[in-house]
Design a protein around this motif. Structure first.
Motif, PDB file in Angstrom:
ATOM      1  N   ALA A   1      -0.143  28.429 -12.163  1.00  0.00           N
ATOM      2  CA  ALA A   1       1.054  28.771 -11.393  1.00  0.00           C
ATOM      3  C   ALA A   1       1.399  27.726 -10.335  1.00  0.00           C
ATOM      4  O   ALA A   1       2.535  27.690  -9.857  1.00  0.00           O
ATOM      5  N   THR A   2       0.443  26.875  -9.971  1.00  0.00           N
ATOM      6  CA  THR A   2       0.747  25.858  -8.958  1.00  0.00           C
ATOM      7  C   THR A   2       1.762  24.842  -9.479  1.00  0.00           C
ATOM      8  O   THR A   2       2.528  24.289  -8.689  1.00  0.00           O
ATOM      9  N   ILE A   3       1.779  24.623 -10.793  1.00  0.00           N
ATOM     10  CA  ILE A   3       2.701  23.623 -11.358  1.00  0.00           C
ATOM     11  C   ILE A   3       4.159  24.070 -11.245  1.00  0.00           C
ATOM     12  O   ILE A   3       4.986  23.334 -10.692  1.00  0.00           O
ATOM     13  N   PRO A   4       4.549  25.252 -11.750  1.00  0.00           N
ATOM     14  CA  PRO A   4       5.953  25.648 -11.585  1.00  0.00           C
ATOM     15  C   PRO A   4       6.354  25.810 -10.120  1.00  0.00           C
ATOM     16  O   PRO A   4       7.498  25.516  -9.755  1.00  0.00           O
ATOM     17  N   PHE A   5       5.410  26.245  -9.278  1.00  0.00           N
ATOM     18  CA  PHE A   5       5.738  26.372  -7.861  1.00  0.00           C
ATOM     19  C   PHE A   5       6.010  25.000  -7.251  1.00  0.00           C
ATOM     20  O   PHE A   5       6.977  24.833  -6.500  1.00  0.00           O
ATOM     21  N   GLU A   6       5.191  24.031  -7.583  1.00  0.00           N
ATOM     22  CA  GLU A   6       5.401  22.671  -7.077  1.00  0.00           C
ATOM     23  C   GLU A   6       6.732  22.122  -7.578  1.00  0.00           C
ATOM     24  O   GLU A   6       7.481  21.493  -6.817  1.00  0.00           O
ATOM     25  N   LEU A   7       7.069  22.357  -8.843  1.00  0.00           N
ATOM     26  CA  LEU A   7       8.356  21.907  -9.382  1.00  0.00           C
ATOM     27  C   LEU A   7       9.521  22.568  -8.650  1.00  0.00           C
ATOM     28  O   LEU A   7      10.534  21.924  -8.355  1.00  0.00           O
ATOM     29  N   HIS A   8       9.372  23.846  -8.328  1.00  0.00           N
ATOM     30  CA  HIS A   8      10.396  24.554  -7.552  1.00  0.00           C
ATOM     31  C   HIS A   8      10.565  23.910  -6.176  1.00  0.00           C
ATOM     32  O   HIS A   8      11.690  23.713  -5.707  1.00  0.00           O
ATOM     33  N   LEU A   9       9.446  23.583  -5.533  1.00  0.00           N
ATOM     34  CA  LEU A   9       9.518  22.951  -4.214  1.00  0.00           C
ATOM     35  C   LEU A   9      10.203  21.593  -4.283  1.00  0.00           C
ATOM     36  O   LEU A   9      10.999  21.245  -3.406  1.00  0.00           O
ATOM     37  N   VAL A  10       9.930  20.820  -5.332  1.00  0.00           N
ATOM     38  CA  VAL A  10      10.571  19.510  -5.497  1.00  0.00           C
ATOM     39  C   VAL A  10      12.071  19.694  -5.707  1.00  0.00           C
ATOM     40  O   VAL A  10      12.892  19.037  -5.055  1.00  0.00           O
ATOM     41  N   ARG A  11      12.444  20.592  -6.632  1.00  0.00           N
ATOM     42  CA  ARG A  11      13.866  20.810  -6.928  1.00  0.00           C
ATOM     43  C   ARG A  11      14.640  21.307  -5.710  1.00  0.00           C
ATOM     44  O   ARG A  11      15.804  20.971  -5.534  1.00  0.00           O
TER      45      ARG A  11
ATOM     46  N   ASP B   1       8.625  12.633   5.333  1.00  0.00           N
ATOM     47  CA  ASP B   1       7.315  12.067   5.652  1.00  0.00           C
ATOM     48  C   ASP B   1       6.575  13.018   6.587  1.00  0.00           C
ATOM     49  O   ASP B   1       7.061  14.084   6.942  1.00  0.00           O
ATOM     50  N   TRP B   2       5.396  12.595   6.993  1.00  0.00           N
ATOM     51  CA  TRP B   2       4.614  13.358   7.952  1.00  0.00           C
ATOM     52  C   TRP B   2       5.308  13.326   9.304  1.00  0.00           C
ATOM     53  O   TRP B   2       5.809  12.286   9.728  1.00  0.00           O
ATOM     54  N   ARG B   3       5.320  14.435  10.010  1.00  0.00           N
ATOM     55  CA  ARG B   3       5.973  14.531  11.319  1.00  0.00           C
ATOM     56  C   ARG B   3       4.992  14.133  12.416  1.00  0.00           C
ATOM     57  O   ARG B   3       4.319  14.970  13.001  1.00  0.00           O
ATOM     58  N   ARG B   4       4.936  12.849  12.702  1.00  0.00           N
ATOM     59  CA  ARG B   4       3.995  12.334  13.710  1.00  0.00           C
ATOM     60  C   ARG B   4       4.576  12.331  15.117  1.00  0.00           C
ATOM     61  O   ARG B   4       3.843  12.193  16.089  1.00  0.00           O
ATOM     62  N   GLU B   5       5.875  12.457  15.218  1.00  0.00           N
ATOM     63  CA  GLU B   5       6.553  12.420  16.518  1.00  0.00           C
ATOM     64  C   GLU B   5       7.346  13.705  16.719  1.00  0.00           C
ATOM     65  O   GLU B   5       7.900  14.246  15.763  1.00  0.00           O
TER      66      GLU B   5
ATOM     67  N   MET C   1       0.834  -1.180   0.000  1.00  0.00           N
ATOM     68  CA  MET C   1       0.000   0.000   0.000  1.00  0.00           C
ATOM     69  C   MET C   1       0.882   1.248   0.000  1.00  0.00           C
ATOM     70  O   MET C   1       1.803   1.374   0.784  1.00  0.00           O
ATOM     71  N   THR C   2       0.600   2.171  -0.880  1.00  0.00           N
ATOM     72  CA  THR C   2       1.351   3.409  -0.966  1.00  0.00           C
ATOM     73  C   THR C   2       0.732   4.434  -0.030  1.00  0.00           C
ATOM     74  O   THR C   2      -0.470   4.645  -0.030  1.00  0.00           O
ATOM     75  N   THR C   3       1.582   5.066   0.765  1.00  0.00           N
ATOM     76  CA  THR C   3       1.062   6.087   1.675  1.00  0.00           C
ATOM     77  C   THR C   3       1.040   7.438   0.975  1.00  0.00           C
ATOM     78  O   THR C   3       1.773   7.681   0.029  1.00  0.00           O
ATOM     79  N   LEU C   4       0.196   8.289   1.467  1.00  0.00           N
ATOM     80  CA  LEU C   4       0.060   9.625   0.912  1.00  0.00           C
ATOM     81  C   LEU C   4       1.051  10.539   1.626  1.00  0.00           C
ATOM     82  O   LEU C   4       0.778  11.044   2.711  1.00  0.00           O
ATOM     83  N   SER C   5       2.196  10.726   1.023  1.00  0.00           N
ATOM     84  CA  SER C   5       3.238  11.572   1.607  1.00  0.00           C
ATOM     85  C   SER C   5       2.876  13.045   1.401  1.00  0.00           C
ATOM     86  O   SER C   5       2.007  13.371   0.585  1.00  0.00           O
ATOM     87  N   PRO C   6       3.546  13.945   2.115  1.00  0.00           N
ATOM     88  CA  PRO C   6       3.309  15.368   1.871  1.00  0.00           C
ATOM     89  C   PRO C   6       3.544  15.738   0.399  1.00  0.00           C
ATOM     90  O   PRO C   6       2.781  16.516  -0.178  1.00  0.00           O
ATOM     91  N   LYS C   7       4.577  15.169  -0.189  1.00  0.00           N
ATOM     92  CA  LYS C   7       4.886  15.454  -1.594  1.00  0.00           C
ATOM     93  C   LYS C   7       3.755  14.999  -2.513  1.00  0.00           C
ATOM     94  O   LYS C   7       3.323  15.744  -3.398  1.00  0.00           O
ATOM     95  N   ARG C   8       3.262  13.794  -2.309  1.00  0.00           N
ATOM     96  CA  ARG C   8       2.172  13.279  -3.165  1.00  0.00           C
ATOM     97  C   ARG C   8       0.888  14.084  -3.001  1.00  0.00           C
ATOM     98  O   ARG C   8       0.192  14.371  -3.975  1.00  0.00           O
ATOM     99  N   LEU C   9       0.555  14.453  -1.769  1.00  0.00           N
ATOM    100  CA  LEU C   9      -0.641  15.249  -1.525  1.00  0.00           C
ATOM    101  C   LEU C   9      -0.532  16.600  -2.223  1.00  0.00           C
ATOM    102  O   LEU C   9      -1.429  17.010  -2.961  1.00  0.00           O
ATOM    103  N   PHE C  10       0.585  17.289  -1.990  1.00  0.00           N
ATOM    104  CA  PHE C  10       0.754  18.621  -2.572  1.00  0.00           C
ATOM    105  C   PHE C  10       0.813  18.542  -4.093  1.00  0.00           C
ATOM    106  O   PHE C  10       0.164  19.340  -4.785  1.00  0.00           O
ATOM    107  N   ARG C  11       1.565  17.589  -4.617  1.00  0.00           N
ATOM    108  CA  ARG C  11       1.688  17.436  -6.075  1.00  0.00           C
ATOM    109  C   ARG C  11       0.322  17.148  -6.701  1.00  0.00           C
ATOM    110  O   ARG C  11      -0.027  17.721  -7.731  1.00  0.00           O
ATOM    111  N   GLY C  12      -0.439  16.261  -6.095  1.00  0.00           N
ATOM    112  CA  GLY C  12      -1.753  15.913  -6.634  1.00  0.00           C
ATOM    113  C   GLY C  12      -2.706  17.096  -6.662  1.00  0.00           C
ATOM    114  O   GLY C  12      -3.400  17.324  -7.659  1.00  0.00           O
ATOM    115  N   LEU C  13      -2.724  17.872  -5.581  1.00  0.00           N
ATOM    116  CA  LEU C  13      -3.641  19.018  -5.547  1.00  0.00           C
ATOM    117  C   LEU C  13      -3.129  20.186  -6.386  1.00  0.00           C
ATOM    118  O   LEU C  13      -3.930  20.943  -6.934  1.00  0.00           O
ATOM    119  N   ALA C  14      -1.807  20.331  -6.542  1.00  0.00           N
ATOM    120  CA  ALA C  14      -1.282  21.359  -7.446  1.00  0.00           C
ATOM    121  C   ALA C  14      -1.698  21.053  -8.887  1.00  0.00           C
ATOM    122  O   ALA C  14      -2.103  21.942  -9.637  1.00  0.00           O
TER     123      ALA C  14
END
Length: 156
Positions: free
Chosen positions: A84-94, A101-105, A1-14
């Protein structure tokens, strides 16, 4: 099962935000070129709901990734400019700002004692509750905005 990481969540909604811009633009063309009045209501509603979801994810991911308030605000503002969300997301990835991961602790980071980080960890430990609260909050804001009416009024 693939977890929804912060990167995947943000990328998907961008990406979803950019796609809904296309839906809204096509709807506006249909309205003004072909007289299809309901197109903007439907396209605008879809776009508005995804905009709110993107804004919520920007705040959630931004707090988790320890972005500055300015970066979080800029992330939300990128949704106002078409695509504009696409280039911003690419900037965040780069720049590595979506890594991790999520900061649970808590860690020894000085900000981990702040109330917003404690609330974040509490909700991240209860992902179903977090998702439920997010959906209800987005729907409530969306409903409130519908009551206020679309930009320019109902007769635009």
């Amino acid at each position: 099962m693939t977890t929804l990481s912060p990167k995947r969540l943000f990328r998907g909604l961008a990406l979803a935000e950019a796609v809904t811009w296309t839906i809204l633009i096509v709807a506006m063309i249909l309205k003004y070129a072909a007289g299809v009045e309901w197109a903007v209501l439907v396209g605008g509603s879809i776009h508005g709901f995804v905009f709110l979801a993107y804004a919520a994810s920007s705040i959630l991911v931004g707090v988790n990734q320890r972005w500055s308030v300015g970066r979080i605000a800029f992330a939300v503002l990128t949704a106002i400019v078409p695509y504009a969300t696409i280039p911003f997301e690419l900037h965040l990835v780069r720049s590595g700002r979506l890594e991790g991961d999520w900061r649970r602790e808590p860690t020894d980071h000085p900000d981990d004692g702040a109330w917003w980080n404690r609330v974040l960890r509490w909700f991240l430990a209860r992902p179903v509750l977090l998702a439920s609260v997010a959906v209800v909050a987005i729907a409530a804001i969306f409903g409130g905005l519908l009551v206020l009416g679309p930009p320019g009024g109902w007769q635009s």
